[in-house]
Each structure stands twice: as C-alpha cells, then as structure tokens.
Design a protein around this motif. Structure first.
Motif, PDB file in Angstrom:
ATOM      1  N   ILE A 144      -9.364 -32.606  12.392  1.00 54.04           N
ATOM      2  CA  ILE A 144     -10.138 -32.454  11.255  1.00 54.04           C
ATOM      3  C   ILE A 144     -11.395 -31.477  11.693  1.00 54.04           C
ATOM      4  O   ILE A 144     -12.286 -31.786  12.686  1.00 54.04           O
ATOM      5  CB  ILE A 144     -10.791 -33.488  10.751  1.00 54.04           C
ATOM      6  CG1 ILE A 144      -9.759 -34.694  10.333  1.00 54.04           C
ATOM      7  CG2 ILE A 144     -11.877 -33.537   9.599  1.00 54.04           C
ATOM      8  CD1 ILE A 144     -10.208 -36.024   9.768  1.00 54.04           C
ATOM      9  N   HIS A 145     -11.502 -30.151  11.075  1.00 52.78           N
ATOM     10  CA  HIS A 145     -12.616 -29.316  11.447  1.00 52.78           C
ATOM     11  C   HIS A 145     -13.878 -30.008  11.603  1.00 52.78           C
ATOM     12  O   HIS A 145     -14.640 -29.421  12.684  1.00 52.78           O
ATOM     13  CB  HIS A 145     -12.251 -27.828  10.856  1.00 52.78           C
ATOM     14  CG  HIS A 145     -12.575 -26.757  11.743  1.00 52.78           C
ATOM     15  ND1 HIS A 145     -12.115 -25.512  11.679  1.00 52.78           N
ATOM     16  CD2 HIS A 145     -13.632 -26.681  12.787  1.00 52.78           C
ATOM     17  CE1 HIS A 145     -12.684 -24.693  12.666  1.00 52.78           C
ATOM     18  NE2 HIS A 145     -13.588 -25.243  13.267  1.00 52.78           N
ATOM     19  N   TRP A 146     -14.299 -30.227  10.398  1.00 53.98           N
ATOM     20  CA  TRP A 146     -15.626 -30.865  10.353  1.00 53.98           C
ATOM     21  C   TRP A 146     -15.839 -32.067   9.332  1.00 53.98           C
ATOM     22  O   TRP A 146     -14.915 -32.260   8.651  1.00 53.98           O
ATOM     23  CB  TRP A 146     -16.586 -29.704   9.559  1.00 53.98           C
ATOM     24  CG  TRP A 146     -16.899 -28.472  10.501  1.00 53.98           C
ATOM     25  CD1 TRP A 146     -16.259 -27.449  10.647  1.00 53.98           C
ATOM     26  CD2 TRP A 146     -18.266 -28.399  11.233  1.00 53.98           C
ATOM     27  NE1 TRP A 146     -16.874 -26.588  11.571  1.00 53.98           N
ATOM     28  CE2 TRP A 146     -17.890 -27.014  11.752  1.00 53.98           C
ATOM     29  CE3 TRP A 146     -19.327 -29.089  11.526  1.00 53.98           C
ATOM     30  CZ2 TRP A 146     -19.018 -26.637  12.822  1.00 53.98           C
ATOM     31  CZ3 TRP A 146     -20.534 -28.566  12.273  1.00 53.98           C
ATOM     32  CH2 TRP A 146     -20.106 -27.453  12.711  1.00 53.98           C
ATOM     33  N   PRO A 147     -16.582 -32.958   9.656  1.00 53.09           N
ATOM     34  CA  PRO A 147     -16.601 -34.217   9.020  1.00 53.09           C
ATOM     35  C   PRO A 147     -17.149 -33.975   7.521  1.00 53.09           C
ATOM     36  O   PRO A 147     -18.444 -34.335   7.157  1.00 53.09           O
ATOM     37  CB  PRO A 147     -17.790 -35.194   9.664  1.00 53.09           C
ATOM     38  CG  PRO A 147     -18.534 -34.026  10.423  1.00 53.09           C
ATOM     39  CD  PRO A 147     -17.804 -32.993  10.573  1.00 53.09           C
TER      40      PRO A 147
ATOM     41  N   HIS B  78     -20.332 -36.637  14.904  1.00 53.29           N
ATOM     42  CA  HIS B  78     -21.204 -37.633  15.513  1.00 53.29           C
ATOM     43  C   HIS B  78     -20.796 -38.995  15.698  1.00 53.29           C
ATOM     44  O   HIS B  78     -19.781 -39.341  14.887  1.00 53.29           O
ATOM     45  CB  HIS B  78     -22.528 -37.646  14.641  1.00 53.29           C
ATOM     46  CG  HIS B  78     -23.491 -36.366  14.724  1.00 53.29           C
ATOM     47  ND1 HIS B  78     -23.575 -35.508  16.095  1.00 53.29           N
ATOM     48  CD2 HIS B  78     -24.056 -35.564  13.847  1.00 53.29           C
ATOM     49  CE1 HIS B  78     -24.397 -34.489  15.716  1.00 53.29           C
ATOM     50  NE2 HIS B  78     -24.638 -34.461  14.541  1.00 53.29           N
ATOM     51  N   VAL B  79     -21.755 -39.628  16.429  1.00 54.39           N
ATOM     52  CA  VAL B  79     -21.244 -41.143  16.473  1.00 54.39           C
ATOM     53  C   VAL B  79     -21.067 -41.770  15.132  1.00 54.39           C
ATOM     54  O   VAL B  79     -20.047 -42.518  14.874  1.00 54.39           O
ATOM     55  CB  VAL B  79     -22.290 -41.947  17.498  1.00 54.39           C
ATOM     56  CG1 VAL B  79     -22.097 -43.481  17.387  1.00 54.39           C
ATOM     57  CG2 VAL B  79     -22.449 -41.503  18.807  1.00 54.39           C
ATOM     58  N   HIS B  80     -21.972 -41.662  14.347  1.00 53.07           N
ATOM     59  CA  HIS B  80     -21.917 -42.384  12.979  1.00 53.07           C
ATOM     60  C   HIS B  80     -20.731 -41.775  11.977  1.00 53.07           C
ATOM     61  O   HIS B  80     -20.326 -42.816  11.362  1.00 53.07           O
ATOM     62  CB  HIS B  80     -23.261 -42.525  12.073  1.00 53.07           C
ATOM     63  CG  HIS B  80     -23.503 -40.867  11.496  1.00 53.07           C
ATOM     64  ND1 HIS B  80     -23.071 -40.342  10.536  1.00 53.07           N
ATOM     65  CD2 HIS B  80     -24.186 -39.705  12.014  1.00 53.07           C
ATOM     66  CE1 HIS B  80     -23.409 -39.146  10.197  1.00 53.07           C
ATOM     67  NE2 HIS B  80     -24.150 -38.678  11.107  1.00 53.07           N
TER      68      HIS B  80
ATOM     69  N   ASP C 253     -24.560 -32.808  10.802  1.00 54.26           N
ATOM     70  CA  ASP C 253     -25.158 -33.591   9.660  1.00 54.26           C
ATOM     71  C   ASP C 253     -25.956 -32.549   8.596  1.00 54.26           C
ATOM     72  O   ASP C 253     -26.423 -32.993   7.565  1.00 54.26           O
ATOM     73  CB  ASP C 253     -26.283 -34.175  10.406  1.00 54.26           C
ATOM     74  CG  ASP C 253     -26.085 -35.939  10.902  1.00 54.26           C
ATOM     75  OD1 ASP C 253     -24.881 -36.085  10.520  1.00 54.26           O
ATOM     76  OD2 ASP C 253     -26.506 -36.300  11.744  1.00 54.26           O
ATOM     77  N   ASN C 254     -25.576 -31.164   8.785  1.00 52.74           N
ATOM     78  CA  ASN C 254     -26.289 -30.110   8.107  1.00 52.74           C
ATOM     79  C   ASN C 254     -25.673 -28.965   7.899  1.00 52.74           C
ATOM     80  O   ASN C 254     -26.062 -28.145   8.578  1.00 52.74           O
ATOM     81  CB  ASN C 254     -27.897 -29.773   8.518  1.00 52.74           C
ATOM     82  CG  ASN C 254     -28.850 -30.992   8.338  1.00 52.74           C
ATOM     83  OD1 ASN C 254     -28.957 -31.472   7.278  1.00 52.74           O
ATOM     84  ND2 ASN C 254     -29.093 -31.372   9.332  1.00 52.74           N
ATOM     85  N   PHE C 255     -24.310 -29.079   7.624  1.00 48.42           N
ATOM     86  CA  PHE C 255     -23.494 -27.897   7.259  1.00 48.42           C
ATOM     87  C   PHE C 255     -23.243 -27.768   5.809  1.00 48.42           C
ATOM     88  O   PHE C 255     -22.978 -28.888   5.157  1.00 48.42           O
ATOM     89  CB  PHE C 255     -22.209 -27.902   8.199  1.00 48.42           C
ATOM     90  CG  PHE C 255     -21.251 -28.949   7.905  1.00 48.42           C
ATOM     91  CD1 PHE C 255     -21.369 -30.012   8.442  1.00 48.42           C
ATOM     92  CD2 PHE C 255     -19.958 -28.563   7.208  1.00 48.42           C
ATOM     93  CE1 PHE C 255     -20.602 -31.270   7.952  1.00 48.42           C
ATOM     94  CE2 PHE C 255     -19.348 -29.482   6.846  1.00 48.42           C
ATOM     95  CZ  PHE C 255     -19.372 -30.891   7.408  1.00 48.42           C
TER      96      PHE C 255
END
Ligand code: NDP
Length: 277
Positions: free
Chosen positions: A113-116, A146-148, A273-275
């Motif tokens: 998965i490229h980005w969350p 990230h961890v979250h 977290d900011n994309f």
C-alpha cells in the motif's frame, strides 16, 4: 561483465520469504530506454531486487528489462505498489492485475500500500490479504505507515504486514518506527536512502576519507548494518555499481552510532500525516 561483489545477503520476512537487502529504486527513472538501461545494468552487476510502483509509470520498461535479462524468475524480487487513487477493495484488485500485466509477470514478490489513505487503507489491505492467499504475491506490506497507522491496521488485519517501506536516511533515522516494526516482525525498507542525492554532509565526507568509499557507499553500508533493506535509485551506470559495492567493508560501531546521531527528523518527502495526493 562479471559480478565483482556479493549482492546475496537476503533478509527473512516473517513468512519466510527472502529479500535481497539492496534493491534498485526506480522513482523518476523514465519509462523506456532510461529505466530499461538502468535495470538491465543492475541485473548484470548482480542486483536481484527491483522496486517500482504503478505511479512511477515505468512498469512496462522494468518488465522488458527483466524478460531480456533471462534470469530465472525465482531469483528475482520485484516490488510494486497500489497508488492512492486506486485504493479500496475492488479497485486494488484491478490495480494489481494492471501492474502484473504491465510488468509481464505471473506474480509479484512484494505488493505494498503506497500511502496510508484515510478511510481506505483497511479495505485495500483486505485485497492484499486475498492476493497473498491466492499466491499472486509472495509477500504484502505497507509504505509510509507511522506507528498509529500500523496500530489501526492491526485492528482489522488477519495477516500482519511483512514490510513497511519508509523514508529513512541519516537525517531521518526513524528509530521509533523501526523499534515498533521489529517488535512486530515487520521488516523496514529505507526509501530515499541517499537523501535524493543530498550527500554533502561533513560526517559523510570524513567517513568517506576514512574508509576510502563514496558518501553514498557509507550511507548504504550503514543501512546494511542497522538491518534495513535499502533501495537506492540511480540511472547512472557507474553509480548503480558503486551503490552495490558495499559488502566488502564494514563500518566500526562508533561510526554507525555517529551516523545515527545525525538525525534531525528532516524529510525530503511528505510526512505521512500530511499528504494531499
Ligand atoms: P535516493 O535517495 O535513492 O536518491 C536518488 C538520487 O541520488 C538520484 O538523483 C541519483 O541520481 C542520485 N544518486 C544515486 N546514486 C548516487 C551516488 N552513488 N552518488 C551520488 N548521487 C547518487 O532517492 P529516491 O527518492 O529515488 O529513493 C529511492 C527509491 O525509493 C525510489 O527510487 C523508489 O523506488 C523508492 N521510493 C519510495 C517511496 C514511497 O513512498 N514508498 C517514495 C520515494 C522513493 P542519478 O539517478 O542521476 O544517478
């Protein structure tokens, strides 16, 4: 050309699949002659691991270089990724078929998965689990988590990711995520390991003189010694070779720690977290 160095130092994923610790990155390697020549050269000098993504637009060139190299498929490790706009269960399955088709392969070694993408990545993961269970991919994982994000994924996942591919280099050492991933047997891969070419740091210069290696080789050797998979990108033939010539020297522990100490949490890419893409 004979292989003059060993690129056969695989790391084990938690499902037993082996991954060569260095792979060729291909973001911004143009489809056609540029990427074909880079991958062809990499395979010739011993790389067996290629990292791409559907968004890079170069899967067809990579597939061509792989076919023309004539290396037995089981000796290669090919990673691709589902792009953000294709996330969700059904659309991921379609995106996977398209990548497989563009690459001209029967299976993918690692699908990420490229980005969350918020509200989507759990459904995307269900599709990856299905592809894994059907044997169409040998391993599945995530990128830029990230961890979250991982904790959220764990709540619905049946299979834990085998890999998390994240931005990682001496200015962004990612200790927290590495620690969390190790705890959960997730292998970390470093993207932009060469800081996108920004290698002009005094410590790299000093270590380069001390070991008689290039700054790029110092950073990539540090990657090996901290136990992460690394995927430096180059389309320059001599750099492709240079970047892989890292198995015949070793950094002293104090130098590994000094490189760890360069961390200033500096990103060359977006923060997951900011994309907004
Ligand atoms: P890198 O840190 O690998 O740096 C690539 C740049 O460094 C290029 O400009 C290259 O130039 C130059 N370079 C390569 N080797 C040397 C060397 N020996 N000496 C000096 N300069 C050198 O950046 P990337 O961002 O490309 O990251 C690597 C790979 O990680 C990507 O290609 C992609 O596969 C993956 N990636 C994954 C992401 C994700 O979201 N999952 C995001 C970004 C990257 P040249 O090519 O002209 O030789």
């Amino acid at each position: 050309m004979a292989t003059t160095f060993s690129l056969s130092s695989p790391l084990l994923l938690h499902n037993g699949v082996q991954v060569p610790q260095i792979g060729l990155g291909t973001w911004q390697s143009r489809n056609g002659e540029e990427v074909v020549s880079a991958v062809t050269h990499a395979l010739k000098v011993g790389y067996r691991h290629i990292d791409t993504a559907s968004i890079y637009g170069n899967e067809t060139g990579i597939g061509k270089a792989i076919r023309e190299a004539g290396i037995p498929r089981e000796q290669l490790f090919v990673t691709t990724k589902v792009w953000n706009s294709k996330q969700g269960y059904e659309s991921t399955l379609k995106a996977f078929d398209q990548s497989l088709n563009e690459l001209g392969l029967d299976y993918i070694d690692l699908y990420l998965i490229h980005w969350p993408v918020k509200g989507k990545f759990k459904h995307t993961w269900q599709a990856l689990e299905e592809l894994y269970e059907e044997g169409k991919v040998k391993a599945i994982g995530v990128s830029n988590f990230h961890v979250h994000h991982l904790e959220e994924l764990f709540r619905s996942a049946h299979i834990l990711p085998m890999v998390n591919q994240i931005e990682l280099h001496p200015l962004l050492t990612q200790k927290e995520i590495i620690g969390f991933c190790h705890q959960h047997k997730i292998q970390v891969e470093a993207w932009s390991p060469l800081m996108q070419g920004h290698l002009d740091l005094p410590l790299l210069g000093a270590l380069s003189t001390k070991y008689d290696r290039s700054p790029a080789q110092i950073v990539l050797r540090w990657n090996l010694q901290i136990g992460v998979i690394t995927i430096p990108k180059s389309v320059t033939l001599r750099r492709i070779e240079e970047n892989a010539r890292i198995f015949d020297f070793e950094l002293e522990e104090t130098d590994v720690l000094a490189l760890d100490g360069l961390n200033i949490n500096r990103r060359f890419g977006p923060d997951p977290d900011n994309f907004y893409f």
